[in-house]
Design a protein around this motif. Structure first.
Motif, PDB file in Angstrom:
ATOM      1  N   THR A  60      -8.840 -12.038  -3.207  1.00 57.01           N
ATOM      2  CA  THR A  60      -9.508 -10.785  -2.888  1.00 57.01           C
ATOM      3  C   THR A  60      -9.823 -10.728  -1.394  1.00 57.01           C
ATOM      4  OG1 THR A  60     -11.513  -9.468  -3.250  1.00 57.01           O
ATOM      5  CG2 THR A  60     -11.721 -11.849  -3.482  1.00 57.01           C
ATOM      6  N   THR A  61      -9.782  -9.535  -0.832  1.00 57.62           N
ATOM      7  CA  THR A  61     -10.151  -9.354   0.572  1.00 57.62           C
ATOM      8  C   THR A  61     -11.650  -9.135   0.731  1.00 57.62           C
ATOM      9  OG1 THR A  61      -9.672  -6.986   0.406  1.00 57.62           O
ATOM     10  CG2 THR A  61      -7.899  -8.424   1.194  1.00 57.62           C
ATOM     11  N   PHE A  62     -12.378  -9.072  -0.391  1.00 63.31           N
ATOM     12  CA  PHE A  62     -13.834  -8.939  -0.333  1.00 63.31           C
ATOM     13  C   PHE A  62     -14.427 -10.325  -0.131  1.00 63.31           C
ATOM     14  CE2 PHE A  62     -18.080  -8.608  -2.370  1.00 63.31           C
ATOM     15  CZ  PHE A  62     -18.613  -7.630  -1.549  1.00 63.31           C
ATOM     16  N   ARG A  63     -14.947 -10.600   1.048  1.00 62.83           N
ATOM     17  CA  ARG A  63     -15.444 -11.931   1.383  1.00 62.83           C
ATOM     18  C   ARG A  63     -16.887 -11.875   1.863  1.00 62.83           C
ATOM     19  NH1 ARG A  63     -12.574 -15.261  -1.538  1.00 62.83           N
ATOM     20  NH2 ARG A  63     -10.319 -15.083  -1.167  1.00 62.83           N
ATOM     21  N   ASP A  64     -17.711 -11.128   1.167  1.00 59.80           N
ATOM     22  CA  ASP A  64     -19.134 -11.024   1.506  1.00 59.80           C
ATOM     23  C   ASP A  64     -19.964 -11.302   0.271  1.00 59.80           C
ATOM     24  OD1 ASP A  64     -19.561 -10.028   4.370  1.00 59.80           O
ATOM     25  OD2 ASP A  64     -17.974  -8.696   3.674  1.00 59.80           O
TER      26      ASP A  64
END
Length: 245
Positions: A60-64
């Motif tokens: 996933t590009t969601f890295r928060d």
């Protein structure tokens, strides 16, 4: 839980309150709920959470990090007049959108360009590994319990509620600040809050149920017939009663 995020003890509210009974009023609210769930299931903090997820391996590009505290921070940061103007999921939409803008996933200009578009672009099918991770999170969750309880206070102790300065987010209702109550129950574990709010909570600690009398909270204006108010509070919000009080 700043002014607009709790109503306990506030006077002059309209009567009767008109409470929406539908879970979702419009179809888009289901989508914003799903986006929030996906963000929770892909949040970075799950890599060190219980039961433990291989989040670093998920493509996933969601890295928060995104937790309930993140969602509530957005709501508590709203102008109080705006807070009471918008419905529940409209607040969610604003908070989530601002999060994506602040973290560089999308720009305000890109969002503005989509407003009014009757046929917006639809994302293609995602990675099965992402779907599996979100579904696994829905099934197993993320327990805030980290240990057995190590309480400083005992059942029956009188305690003073702190008046710690609130940052972007707090779990301490304003109407309980600087009030005196009695410990009625100690939960069985130490519980973390996933994020540090700046007012004392974050690391694992005991949680208590504290009893307050209406007279303590609202003085002579307390309504007759009410016996007690109970609040679940992190230990950081409790102080011992000094002998000279």
């Amino acid at each position: 839980m700043k002014l607009q995020h709790y109503l306990g003890g506030l006077e002059g509210l309209p009567e009767p309150l008109n409470l929406e009974k539908k879970v979702f009023v419009e179809d888009w609210e289901k989508r914003i709920f799903g986006i929030h769930v996906a963000m929770m299931g892909l949040s970075n903090h799950l890599g060190s959470a219980l039961p433990g997820y291989p989040i670093a391996e998920v493509p996933t590009t969601f890295r928060d990090e995104w937790t309930w505290a993140s969602l509530r921070t957005g709501a508590e940061g709203m102008n109080p007049f705006d807070y009471f103007k918008f419905r529940y999921y409209e607040k969610w939409l604003g908070g989530i959108s601002q999060f994506f803008v602040d973290n560089g996933y999308v720009s305000e200009e890109e969002i503005a360009d989509l407003l009014g578009v009757t046929d917006p672009p639809v994302a293609g099918p995602g990675s099965p590994a992402i779907d599996e991770q979100v579904i696994d999170y829905l099934r197993r969750g993320d327990s805030p319990r980290r240990d057995v309880a190590h309480p400083k206070f005992e059942v029956g102790d009188q305690v003073l509620i702190t008046n710690a300065p609130a940052g972007a987010h707090t779990r301490l209702p304003g109407y309980l600040r600087a009030k005196t109550g009695t410990v009625q129950r100690i939960f069985e574990g130490d519980y973390g809050y996933f994020v540090h709010t700046g007012d004392g909570i974050g690391d694992p600690m005991p949680i208590y149920i504290v009893e307050f009398t209406p007279e303590e909270l609202w003085g002579p204006r307390a309504e007759p017939g009410a016996n007690a108010l109970y609040a679940e509070l992190f230990e950081a919000y409790l102080e011992p009663i000094e002998e000279d009080r």
